[in-house]
Design an enzyme around this catalytic site. Structure first.
Site, PDB file in Angstrom:
ATOM      1  N   THR A   1      -8.418  -8.629   0.687  1.00 17.49           N
ATOM      2  CA  THR A   1      -7.268  -7.733   0.536  1.00 17.49           C
ATOM      3  C   THR A   1      -6.591  -7.447   1.879  1.00 17.49           C
ATOM      4  O   THR A   1      -5.383  -7.610   2.029  1.00 17.49           O
ATOM      5  CB  THR A   1      -7.709  -6.406  -0.097  1.00 17.49           C
ATOM      6  OG1 THR A   1      -8.362  -6.673  -1.344  1.00 17.49           O
ATOM      7  CG2 THR A   1      -6.512  -5.493  -0.330  1.00 17.49           C
TER       8      THR A   1
ATOM      9  N   TYR B   1     -24.352  -7.415   3.427  1.00 17.97           N
ATOM     10  CA  TYR B   1     -23.068  -6.698   3.455  1.00 17.97           C
ATOM     11  C   TYR B   1     -23.199  -5.317   4.079  1.00 17.97           C
ATOM     12  O   TYR B   1     -24.103  -4.539   3.744  1.00 17.97           O
ATOM     13  CB  TYR B   1     -22.506  -6.566   2.039  1.00 17.97           C
ATOM     14  CG  TYR B   1     -21.154  -5.915   1.984  1.00 17.97           C
ATOM     15  CD1 TYR B   1     -20.020  -6.590   2.432  1.00 17.97           C
ATOM     16  CD2 TYR B   1     -20.989  -4.618   1.490  1.00 17.97           C
ATOM     17  CE1 TYR B   1     -18.769  -6.001   2.389  1.00 17.97           C
ATOM     18  CE2 TYR B   1     -19.738  -4.023   1.435  1.00 17.97           C
ATOM     19  CZ  TYR B   1     -18.636  -4.719   1.889  1.00 17.97           C
ATOM     20  OH  TYR B   1     -17.398  -4.131   1.846  1.00 17.97           O
TER      21      TYR B   1
ATOM     22  N   GLY C   1       0.806  -1.220   0.000  1.00 19.88           N
ATOM     23  CA  GLY C   1       0.000   0.000   0.000  1.00 19.88           C
ATOM     24  C   GLY C   1       0.831   1.257   0.000  1.00 19.88           C
ATOM     25  O   GLY C   1       0.402   2.293   0.512  1.00 19.88           O
TER      26      GLY C   1
ATOM     27  N   SER D   1      -6.849  -1.136  12.854  1.00 18.67           N
ATOM     28  CA  SER D   1      -7.641   0.059  13.125  1.00 18.67           C
ATOM     29  C   SER D   1      -8.347  -0.100  14.463  1.00 18.67           C
ATOM     30  O   SER D   1      -8.691  -1.215  14.877  1.00 18.67           O
ATOM     31  CB  SER D   1      -8.693   0.277  12.034  1.00 18.67           C
ATOM     32  OG  SER D   1      -9.599   1.300  12.414  1.00 18.67           O
TER      33      SER D   1
ATOM     34  N   GLY E   1      -0.906   7.793   0.409  1.00 20.05           N
ATOM     35  CA  GLY E   1      -1.241   7.916   1.823  1.00 20.05           C
ATOM     36  C   GLY E   1      -0.133   7.574   2.789  1.00 20.05           C
ATOM     37  O   GLY E   1       1.047   7.854   2.546  1.00 20.05           O
ATOM     38  N   ILE E   2      -0.514   6.940   3.893  1.00 25.48           N
ATOM     39  CA  ILE E   2       0.464   6.649   4.941  1.00 25.48           C
ATOM     40  C   ILE E   2       1.469   5.590   4.489  1.00 25.48           C
ATOM     41  O   ILE E   2       2.573   5.536   5.004  1.00 25.48           O
ATOM     42  CB  ILE E   2      -0.208   6.229   6.265  1.00 25.48           C
ATOM     43  CG1 ILE E   2      -1.018   4.949   6.122  1.00 25.48           C
ATOM     44  CG2 ILE E   2      -1.082   7.358   6.804  1.00 25.48           C
ATOM     45  CD1 ILE E   2      -1.572   4.433   7.439  1.00 25.48           C
ATOM     46  N   GLY E   3       1.085   4.766   3.522  1.00 26.73           N
ATOM     47  CA  GLY E   3       2.042   3.786   2.996  1.00 26.73           C
ATOM     48  C   GLY E   3       3.178   4.457   2.264  1.00 26.73           C
ATOM     49  O   GLY E   3       4.351   4.099   2.451  1.00 26.73           O
TER      50      GLY E   3
ATOM     51  N   ASN F   1       0.505  -2.925   5.226  1.00 24.57           N
ATOM     52  CA  ASN F   1      -0.184  -1.647   5.364  1.00 24.57           C
ATOM     53  C   ASN F   1      -1.389  -1.482   4.441  1.00 24.57           C
ATOM     54  O   ASN F   1      -2.338  -0.779   4.789  1.00 24.57           O
ATOM     55  CB  ASN F   1       0.821  -0.509   5.093  1.00 24.57           C
ATOM     56  CG  ASN F   1       0.142   0.818   4.867  1.00 24.57           C
ATOM     57  OD1 ASN F   1      -0.257   1.510   5.815  1.00 24.57           O
ATOM     58  ND2 ASN F   1      -0.018   1.207   3.595  1.00 24.57           N
TER      59      ASN F   1
END
Length: 344
Positions: free
Chosen positions: A160, A216, A60, A194, A64-66, A139
Site C-alpha cells: 500500500t 513480521y 488517503g 516518516s 486525517g492529514i489527507g 499520502n
C-alpha cells in the site's frame, strides 16, 4: 504507555540535538519562515493567486492529514481528485469541504492502493476525464499490526505505502509532464514518508524479504515502506532532471499527529505522562502543513529530490540518500510490477 514511548523515541530521534528538540517543542520557525506549530492554512495563505484550473490527486484523503490536505488545497482553489476505497467516507469529506467552500470541485474515483489492477483502473478513469494534473500527493498510509498480504500476494504495508504509490506515479507521470509543458506551471509530486525511515539499516532492507517476510514486525515494515518512499522520490527526481521536465518530486515527514488513542487515562503519573505526550504531537492541520507547503508554496519552486520536516528542508538517513540503492530499488520494483501486470 507503549504509545508514549514510541512518540518520545520518534521526536528524539528526529531531533537528535537539544537545540533541534527545543525548536520543535517551541515551534520556532526555520529558514522557510515556518515550524512545527505552523498549520496548513498558514503555509498556504500567500497562495491565493495560484494559476487557474490546478488539479491535485490526494491519496488517503478520506481522513486525517489527507482530508485536511484536500480541504486546504480546495480552499486555495485547487480541483481535488480523491482516490478512495471507501466511497462513503470520500463522499463525506467532499460534503464537508463543499459546505465550507461551495465552489470547490471535488471528484471521487474508486481505488485500492494495494491492488495493481485497481490502480491501473483508477488511472485509466482519471485520464479519460481529460483533466490536467498539476499535483500528486502520495499520502495514503497503512500500518498493518499483523502479517497480511495484498491480492497480488505482497505484504500489505509495503504494497500500500510503497508499491501502490510507485505504480500510481509511474502511470500518471507522463500526464504531469504533459500538463507542465502545456501550461508552463511546474508539476509537483509529494511522497509522504516518516522520520522512522531512519530506523532501517541496510542489512534489513531486502526487497524480497519486504515483499514476503518470514518474520513480521509491524513497526519495521512501516519504517521500510517509508524509507522506500524517500528513495523513490530521489530516483524519480533524478530521472525527471535528466529529461529536463518541469516536474518536481519531494518527500516529507508530517510529524506524529494527535489521535483518539490518548484519552481517558487516570492517575497523577499517567495523566502527567500523557500531558507531556500531547505536547509532542501535532494537530491534524499542523500535520498537513509540510505537505501543503511543498505542494503549493512558491519557496519550494524548482526544489526536487529533497526531504522536508516541519516545512523546512532536512536531512534524511544515509541509506535514504544512497543513489545506487535507490536506483536498484526502482529497477526491482518496476520489473516486479510489470511482470505481475503482464501475468494478469
Amino acid at each position: 504507555m507503549c504509545v508514549l514511548i514510541l512518540v518520545w523515541k520518534v521526536v528524539i530521534r528526529c531531533k537528535p540535538d537539544m537545540k533541534g528538540t527545543v525548536r520543535y517543542l517551541a515551534g520556532i520557525a526555520g529558514q522557510s519562515g515556518y515550524g512545527s506549530k505552523s498549520t496548513a492554512e498558514q503555509v498556504t495563505e500567500h497562495c491565493s493567486s495560484l494559476p487557474p484550473n490546478l488539479t491535485a490527486i490526494v491519496t488517503g484523503a478520506t481522513s486525517g492529514i489527507g482530508a485536511e490536505t484536500a480541504r486546504v488545497l480546495a480552499k486555495r482553489g485547487v480541483r481535488i481528485v480523491i482516490p478512495a476505497r471507501d466511497l462513503r467516507k470520500a463522499a463525506q469529506v467532499k460534503e464537508n469541504i463543499q459546505k465550507e467552500h461551495p465552489k470547490a470541485e471535488i471528484i471521487i474515483l474508486e481505488i485500492d492502493l494495494s491492488s495493481f489492477a485497481s490502480i491501473k483502473k483508477f488511472c485509466s478513469e482519471f485520464l479519460f476525464l481529460g483533466l490536467p494534473l498539476n499535483i500528486l500527493i502520495n499520502n495514503a498510509g497503512k500500518f498493518s499490526q499483523k502479517l497480511e498480504f495484498s491480492e497480488d500476494k505482497f505484504e500489505m504495508t509495503f504494497a500500500t505505502n510503497y508499491l501502490g504509490h510507485f505504480l500510481l506515479t509511474e502511470l500518471l507521470l507522463e500526464k504531469m509532464i504533459e500538463t507542465a509543458t502545456q501550461t508552463g506551471v511546474q508539476g509537483r509530486i509529494v511522497n509522504v514518508s516518516s522520520v522512522i525511515h531512519g530506523w532501517v539499516n541496510k542489512d534489513h532492507f531486502s526487497f524480497n524479504r519486504m515483499l514476503q517476510p518470514k518474520y513480521y514486525n509491524a513497526t519495521r515494515a512501516y519504517a521500510q515502506s517509508k524509507l522506500a518512499n524517500i528513495m523513490h522520490a530521489n530516483e524519480i527526481a533524478r530521472q525527471i532532471k535528466e529529461r529536463n521536465a518541469n516536474v518536481t518530486i519531494n518527500a516529507v515527514h508530517p510529524g506524529i499527529v494527535k489521535t483518539g488513542i490518548i484519552r481517558d487515562h487516570k492517575g497523577v503519573i499517567t495523566d502527567s505522562l500523557f500531558f507531556v505526550a500531547s505536547k509532542l504531537l501535532k494537530s491534524t492541520s499542523q500535520g498537513a502543513s509540510t505537505t501543503c507547503y511543498v505542494a503549493l508554496n512558491s519557496k519550494t519552486e524548482g526544489m526536487s529530490g529533497r526531504y522536508f520536516v516541519d516545512c523546512n528542508e532536512s536531512r534524511c538517513s544515509t541509506l535514504a540518500n544512497d543513489d545506487s540503492e535507490a536506483h536498484k530499488l526502482w529497477k526491482q520494483t518496476r520489473a516486479l510490477i510489470h511482470k505481475r501486470l503482464r501475468a494478469n
